[in-house]
Motif scaffolding. Structure first.
Motif, PDB file in Angstrom:
ATOM      1  N   TYR A  80     -13.774  -7.398   2.346  1.00 36.93           N
ATOM      2  CA  TYR A  80     -13.771  -5.990   2.737  1.00 36.93           C
ATOM      3  C   TYR A  80     -14.973  -5.315   2.082  1.00 36.93           C
ATOM      4  O   TYR A  80     -15.618  -5.884   1.187  1.00 36.93           O
ATOM      5  N   ALA A  81     -15.283  -4.100   2.533  1.00 43.27           N
ATOM      6  CA  ALA A  81     -16.375  -3.324   1.956  1.00 43.27           C
ATOM      7  C   ALA A  81     -15.979  -1.853   1.937  1.00 43.27           C
ATOM      8  O   ALA A  81     -15.292  -1.361   2.845  1.00 43.27           O
ATOM      9  N   GLU A 125      -4.253   5.669   3.398  1.00 44.50           N
ATOM     10  CA  GLU A 125      -3.786   5.565   2.013  1.00 44.50           C
ATOM     11  C   GLU A 125      -4.926   5.791   1.022  1.00 44.50           C
ATOM     12  O   GLU A 125      -4.720   6.369  -0.052  1.00 44.50           O
ATOM     13  N   LEU A 126      -6.124   5.354   1.368  1.00 39.93           N
ATOM     14  CA  LEU A 126      -7.275   5.610   0.514  1.00 39.93           C
ATOM     15  C   LEU A 126      -7.579   7.099   0.479  1.00 39.93           C
ATOM     16  O   LEU A 126      -7.816   7.676  -0.594  1.00 39.93           O
ATOM     17  N   ALA A 127      -7.579   7.745   1.632  1.00 40.64           N
ATOM     18  CA  ALA A 127      -7.828   9.188   1.676  1.00 40.64           C
ATOM     19  C   ALA A 127      -6.791   9.952   0.859  1.00 40.64           C
ATOM     20  O   ALA A 127      -7.122  10.900   0.135  1.00 40.64           O
ATOM     21  N   GLU A 128      -5.542   9.534   0.964  1.00 40.38           N
ATOM     22  CA  GLU A 128      -4.485  10.191   0.201  1.00 40.38           C
ATOM     23  C   GLU A 128      -4.702  10.026  -1.301  1.00 40.38           C
ATOM     24  O   GLU A 128      -4.516  10.974  -2.079  1.00 40.38           O
ATOM     25  N   ARG A 129      -5.137   8.846  -1.708  1.00 37.77           N
ATOM     26  CA  ARG A 129      -5.374   8.614  -3.125  1.00 37.77           C
ATOM     27  C   ARG A 129      -6.529   9.481  -3.631  1.00 37.77           C
ATOM     28  O   ARG A 129      -6.470  10.036  -4.737  1.00 37.77           O
ATOM     29  N   LEU A 130      -7.567   9.617  -2.840  1.00 37.19           N
ATOM     30  CA  LEU A 130      -8.702  10.440  -3.239  1.00 37.19           C
ATOM     31  C   LEU A 130      -8.318  11.912  -3.319  1.00 37.19           C
ATOM     32  O   LEU A 130      -8.762  12.634  -4.223  1.00 37.19           O
ATOM     33  N   GLN A 131      -7.481  12.356  -2.401  1.00 33.51           N
ATOM     34  CA  GLN A 131      -6.991  13.720  -2.489  1.00 33.51           C
ATOM     35  C   GLN A 131      -6.194  13.938  -3.774  1.00 33.51           C
ATOM     36  O   GLN A 131      -6.270  15.006  -4.392  1.00 33.51           O
ATOM     37  N   GLU A 176     -13.599   5.036  -9.053  1.00 34.64           N
ATOM     38  CA  GLU A 176     -12.669   4.067  -9.640  1.00 34.64           C
ATOM     39  C   GLU A 176     -11.396   3.966  -8.814  1.00 34.64           C
ATOM     40  O   GLU A 176     -10.855   2.867  -8.629  1.00 34.64           O
ATOM     41  N   ALA A 177     -10.919   5.103  -8.311  1.00 34.26           N
ATOM     42  CA  ALA A 177      -9.727   5.088  -7.460  1.00 34.26           C
ATOM     43  C   ALA A 177     -10.003   4.337  -6.159  1.00 34.26           C
ATOM     44  O   ALA A 177      -9.132   3.621  -5.641  1.00 34.26           O
ATOM     45  N   THR A 178     -11.210   4.496  -5.626  1.00 33.61           N
ATOM     46  CA  THR A 178     -11.592   3.777  -4.407  1.00 33.61           C
ATOM     47  C   THR A 178     -11.581   2.270  -4.645  1.00 33.61           C
ATOM     48  O   THR A 178     -11.028   1.501  -3.849  1.00 33.61           O
ATOM     49  N   LEU A 179     -12.181   1.845  -5.749  1.00 33.38           N
ATOM     50  CA  LEU A 179     -12.215   0.422  -6.075  1.00 33.38           C
ATOM     51  C   LEU A 179     -10.819  -0.126  -6.365  1.00 33.38           C
ATOM     52  O   LEU A 179     -10.478  -1.240  -5.939  1.00 33.38           O
ATOM     53  N   GLN A 180     -10.004   0.653  -7.057  1.00 33.81           N
ATOM     54  CA  GLN A 180      -8.648   0.189  -7.369  1.00 33.81           C
ATOM     55  C   GLN A 180      -7.817   0.056  -6.106  1.00 33.81           C
ATOM     56  O   GLN A 180      -7.052  -0.908  -5.956  1.00 33.81           O
ATOM     57  N   TRP A 181      -7.972   0.994  -5.194  1.00 34.97           N
ATOM     58  CA  TRP A 181      -7.265   0.884  -3.914  1.00 34.97           C
ATOM     59  C   TRP A 181      -7.674  -0.401  -3.194  1.00 34.97           C
ATOM     60  O   TRP A 181      -6.820  -1.113  -2.648  1.00 34.97           O
ATOM     61  N   GLY A 182      -8.983  -0.708  -3.200  1.00 30.53           N
ATOM     62  CA  GLY A 182      -9.433  -1.927  -2.541  1.00 30.53           C
ATOM     63  C   GLY A 182      -8.828  -3.172  -3.155  1.00 30.53           C
ATOM     64  O   GLY A 182      -8.403  -4.091  -2.434  1.00 30.53           O
ATOM     65  N   LYS A 183      -8.745  -3.213  -4.488  1.00 32.73           N
ATOM     66  CA  LYS A 183      -8.126  -4.364  -5.165  1.00 32.73           C
ATOM     67  C   LYS A 183      -6.677  -4.518  -4.773  1.00 32.73           C
ATOM     68  O   LYS A 183      -6.180  -5.623  -4.511  1.00 32.73           O
ATOM     69  N   GLU A 184      -5.966  -3.399  -4.742  1.00 37.47           N
ATOM     70  CA  GLU A 184      -4.538  -3.456  -4.399  1.00 37.47           C
ATOM     71  C   GLU A 184      -4.331  -3.825  -2.940  1.00 37.47           C
ATOM     72  O   GLU A 184      -3.403  -4.575  -2.603  1.00 37.47           O
ATOM     73  N   ARG A 185      -5.186  -3.317  -2.072  1.00 40.59           N
ATOM     74  CA  ARG A 185      -5.029  -3.553  -0.633  1.00 40.59           C
ATOM     75  C   ARG A 185      -5.389  -4.996  -0.253  1.00 40.59           C
ATOM     76  O   ARG A 185      -4.741  -5.619   0.587  1.00 40.59           O
ATOM     77  N   TYR A 186      -6.456  -5.518  -0.889  1.00 45.75           N
ATOM     78  CA  TYR A 186      -6.989  -6.805  -0.450  1.00 45.75           C
ATOM     79  C   TYR A 186      -6.799  -7.914  -1.491  1.00 45.75           C
ATOM     80  O   TYR A 186      -7.137  -9.077  -1.222  1.00 45.75           O
ATOM     81  N   GLY A 187      -6.316  -7.578  -2.674  1.00 43.64           N
ATOM     82  CA  GLY A 187      -6.027  -8.577  -3.666  1.00 43.64           C
ATOM     83  C   GLY A 187      -7.230  -9.087  -4.439  1.00 43.64           C
ATOM     84  O   GLY A 187      -7.152 -10.102  -5.127  1.00 43.64           O
ATOM     85  N   ARG A 188      -8.375  -8.387  -4.333  1.00 40.45           N
ATOM     86  CA  ARG A 188      -9.558  -8.791  -5.099  1.00 40.45           C
ATOM     87  C   ARG A 188     -10.558  -7.647  -5.169  1.00 40.45           C
ATOM     88  O   ARG A 188     -10.452  -6.691  -4.424  1.00 40.45           O
TER      89      ARG A 188
END
Length: 267
Positions: free
Chosen positions: A141-142, A178-184, A255-267
């Motif tokens: 993912y990116a 879910e990413l947008a919600e986390r950023l909000q 950091e929240a964006t990166l953490q969401w990516g880790k949780e969503r994609y597992g890496r």
């Protein structure tokens, strides 16, 4: 054409784009500008400095070297309007206040502008495309963060004072909700700052074109009110006292964006 962009390749699946940070001018543009445009008032001032923590964080960063007065890298190459109402195009003809950008008869020629498209716009977008493809190939993912800023008061473009943090996801089409919600949530926790999602600024061409959640590319634009980190009048000084707390919020957003990516994609 001189160097048209700077690029740093990071180690995490995040690319930060800074398409309006450039200050370079071609001779044709410089010679044609009206007096009030010569200070480049519509620049996304100091954005590389404001995000100077991004490399340490591990992000890739691409930044324009040429001014948006030469060519706007956040507009499509066919110059179709992105917003209803007052806006600026691929080759800006007006300042943000609606006044002409060039003296009469002094705008660059069509041939000159065609060269800007080939030598500035296409290399910038080619860099974005290649890096997003590399990140997706490596991580699955990116994440794309399009970093902007603008004066908080521009009556010609919007009513009233702009919120401090203006998140744009093209009405939910450019990234997972879910990413947008986390950023909000991060913005909501930032005391003393206001924010909005998909308000006046919903994301320009970069967010809309590259954001592709179905294919695991998630893009967000942040239009930051310049009152949060600088003097909004010439000579546009950077204000460290304002910028430091704003940088902390920016870092939490990334950091929240990166953490969401880790949780969503597992890496």
């Amino acid at each position: 054409m001189d160097k048209v962009l700077s690029f740093h390749q990071g180690r995490l699946p995040l690319l930060i784009s800074m398409p309006h940070a450039g200050l370079g001018l071609t001779d044709a543009v410089r010679d044609g500008l009206v007096h009030q445009a010569r200070s480049l008032p519509d620049t996304d001032w100091h954005i590389p400095r404001l995000y100077d923590f991004a490399r340490e964080l591990g992000a890739s960063v691409v930044a324009a070297e040429y001014s948006r007065f030469v060519i706007d890298l956040n507009r499509p190459d066919d110059d179709k309007p992105l917003y209803v109402g007052a806006t600026t195009g691929l080759y800006p003809a007006t300042l943000f206040d609606g006044e002409p950008l060039f003296n009469e008869g002094k705008a660059p020629s069509s041939a000159e502008r065609a060269s800007y498209l080939e030598q500035i716009w296409r290399p910038y977008h080619g860099t974005i495309r290649r890096e997003l493809d590399r990140l997706r190939a490596e991580f699955g993912y990116a994440l794309l963060w399009d970093a902007h800023s603008i004066r908080s008061l521009i009556p010609h473009l919007f009513d009233g004072k702009l919120p401090d943090f203006n998140l744009g996801t093209f009405n939910g089409a450019s990234c997972d909700p879910e990413l947008a919600e986390r950023l909000q949530g991060v913005c909501g926790d930032a005391q003393g700052y206001s924010h909005v999602l998909n308000g006046r600024f919903k994301g320009g061409h970069i967010t809309r074109h590259y954001g592709d959640p179905a294919n695991n590319i998630h893009a967000v634009q942040l239009e930051l009110a310049q009152s949060t980190y600088m003097e909004e009048v010439e000579p546009f000084h950077y204000r460290e006292d304002l910028a430091q707390p704003t940088q902390k919020v920016l870092r939490r957003l990334l950091e929240a964006t990166l953490q969401w990516g880790k949780e969503r994609y597992g890496r």
